[in-house]
Design an enzyme around this catalytic site. Structure first.
Site, PDB file in Angstrom:
ATOM      1  N   ASP A   1      45.732  42.279  48.995  1.00 16.62           N
ATOM      2  CA  ASP A   1      46.197  42.175  50.463  1.00 16.62           C
ATOM      3  C   ASP A   1      47.151  41.044  50.435  1.00 16.62           C
ATOM      4  OD1 ASP A   1      43.993  40.285  49.920  1.00 16.62           O
ATOM      5  OD2 ASP A   1      43.841  40.198  52.220  1.00 16.62           O
TER       6      ASP A   1
ATOM      7  N   ASP B   1      52.055  36.097  47.709  1.00 18.88           N
ATOM      8  CA  ASP B   1      50.496  35.712  47.876  1.00 18.88           C
ATOM      9  C   ASP B   1      49.769  37.038  48.181  1.00 18.88           C
ATOM     10  OD1 ASP B   1      48.138  34.598  48.316  1.00 18.88           O
ATOM     11  OD2 ASP B   1      48.502  33.902  50.435  1.00 18.88           O
TER      12      ASP B   1
ATOM     13  N   GLU C   1      41.173  39.658  50.328  1.00 18.72           N
ATOM     14  CA  GLU C   1      40.930  38.138  50.082  1.00 18.72           C
ATOM     15  C   GLU C   1      41.268  37.176  51.166  1.00 18.72           C
ATOM     16  OE1 GLU C   1      42.078  33.940  48.408  1.00 18.72           O
ATOM     17  OE2 GLU C   1      43.180  35.793  49.673  1.00 18.72           O
TER      18      GLU C   1
ATOM     19  N   ASP D   1      46.683  32.691  41.840  1.00 14.77           N
ATOM     20  CA  ASP D   1      46.785  32.637  43.141  1.00 14.77           C
ATOM     21  C   ASP D   1      47.308  31.561  43.832  1.00 14.77           C
ATOM     22  OD1 ASP D   1      46.765  33.908  45.924  1.00 14.77           O
ATOM     23  OD2 ASP D   1      44.612  33.486  46.005  1.00 14.77           O
TER      24      ASP D   1
ATOM     25  N   HIS E   1      51.821  32.920  54.038  1.00 18.53           N
ATOM     26  CA  HIS E   1      51.414  33.462  55.443  1.00 18.53           C
ATOM     27  C   HIS E   1      52.275  33.394  56.464  1.00 18.53           C
ATOM     28  CE1 HIS E   1      46.739  32.855  54.216  1.00 18.53           C
ATOM     29  NE2 HIS E   1      47.481  33.284  53.161  1.00 18.53           N
TER      30      HIS E   1
END
Length: 408
Positions: free
Chosen positions: A80, A139, A173, A196, A378
């Site tokens: 995700d 990410d 996650e 990650d 993000h």
């Protein structure tokens, strides 16, 4: 290898896999399952063994050992992307031989070294960004591309010594739920690494203890023309409560090992309002103190109210993996040696966040975090360095070879 790595990454970011915290299903979005199905087909065609997609959208596969009596290790990444910013219709742009200039992101946004000084570490390198209308998705699609590229290389080169290797790509996650469906026994590894992290060299085995606090303000609504002595505005109550929170004990005022309270969302009406706080601290005792401090503040506020009320519910999300990883120091030693073999200087630092590995470490699978090469996750300013991604591939291959040595 670079061509295969870049091609995979650019293809993967086209899949919209944004998780949805408001959906209790796992996976929380249809796009994650579609992406997992596509990856399952790709892994099968590449020759991975035991390819299996579970009902909880965990995609497993294995690489057979070329050396017997070697520990089984694993690598994980998540399917995700963050719910904080759109991951639909990603339009990646490639900047070759970056020279420190401002990078336009569409017609309005830009990626500037003045705002993001880390850009200046990549002079002469190849950077990949979005066009500013979405996040990029490094990410953790960079991690997925790196793991598949590295392990496929091992499949193509059976002369390279390594033990059996497990891989798994997990959902949700970013909202802390997908790992609940991960089957540790099926994965059957002695230890693993999530891929990650950020810049090349990052190695992390400490993370926040994490909890979420939901504070609900309950008021009373009525027609505003007849509100005198009757109306209790829950949204006003919530605003006044937040005004009592410490101004500098927040993410934007903390770094390193400092914890924080973070108001992640606020919504409400006159009748009811809700505040959602993230509580984070590396130290377990201070973490518990933060939770109790917030409960006490709610109680004190309620004592002062003449009408209306606040309720608080706190749920733990994950804990600092350090306690679970430290008994097996050779796991991080191997990662450091693998980086040095690749010409990368290990940069051991705490994660100011969490990974699936934090939860797995407490379920008997020690799981530090390796770099994937990205920055500014993000949001629209996310970027990744292609050369760092190549180094991540090399490190994964080196870790696989190093596990043929004996570690107790």
């Amino acid at each position: 290898m670079q061509e295969a790595l870049l091609s995979r990454f650019l293809r993967y970011v086209q899949s919209d896999t944004q998780s949805d915290p408001n959906n209790s299903a796992i996976p929380s979005s249809v796009g994650q399952h579609k992406f997992a199905v596509a990856l399952k087909q790709e892994l099968t065609e590449l020759g991975f063994s035991d390819v299996f997609l579970s009902d909880t959208c965990c995609l497993y596969a294995r690489v057979p050992a070329t050396v017997a009596d070697t520990p089984v290790i694993g690598f994980l990444a998540h399917l995700d992307t963050s719910p904080d910013y759109s991951g639909a219709n990603v339009k990646p742009q490639i900047i070759s031989d970056y020279q420190g200039q401002i990078i336009p992101l569409g017609t309005i946004e830009q990626l500037s070294p003045e705002q993001f000084p880390d850009l200046l570490h990549y002079i002469g390198k190849t950077l990949i960004t979005s066009d500013g209308s979405t996040l990029l998705g490094a990410d953790d699609k960079a991690g997925i591309a790196e793991i598949i590229t590295a392990l496929h290389y091992l499949l193509l080169h059976p002369e390279i010594p390594h033990g059996e290797i497990a891989l798994c790509f997990t959902p949700d996650e970013e909202i802390g739920r997908g790992i609940q469906g991960f089957d540790v026994e099926h994965f059957a590894a002695q230890w693993a690494y999530t891929v990650d992290g950020g810049a090349a060299g990052e190695l992390q085995f400490e993370n926040f203890n994490a909890a979420t606090a939901v504070i609900t303000a309950r008021g009373n609504t009525c027609h505003p023309g007849s509100a005198f002595g009757v109306m209790v505005n829950a949204t006003t109550m919530a605003c006044r409560f937040h005004a009592r929170m410490p101004l500098n004990d927040t993410p934007e005022h903390s770094s390193g090992y400092e914890g924080f309270f973070h108001l992640v969302s606020m919504e409400g009406t006159t009748e009811q309002a809700k505040l959602v706080y993230l509580i984070r601290d590396f130290d377990k005792q201070q973490f518990e103190q933060r939770k109790q401090w917030l409960r006490d503040l709610v109680e004190k506020y309620n004592d002062e109210l003449t009408s209306g009320s606040l309720e608080i519910a706190i749920s733990d999300s994950y804990f600092n993996m350090k306690e679970a990883v430290m008994p097996t120091p050779y796991i991080t030693d191997i990662a450091c040696r693998a980086m040095e073999m690749a010409g990368v200087t290990p940069d051991i630092k705490p994660i100011r966040g969490g990974t699936d590995g934090a939860q797995l470490s407490y379920r008997g699978l020690p799981c530090p975090n390796l770099f994937a090469g990205g920055h500014n996750f993000h949001g629209k300013h996310e970027f990744v360095c292609l050369e760092s991604m190549e180094k991540a591939v090399e490190v994964i291959i080196n870790i696989a070879q190093l596990t043929t040595q004996r570690y107790d």
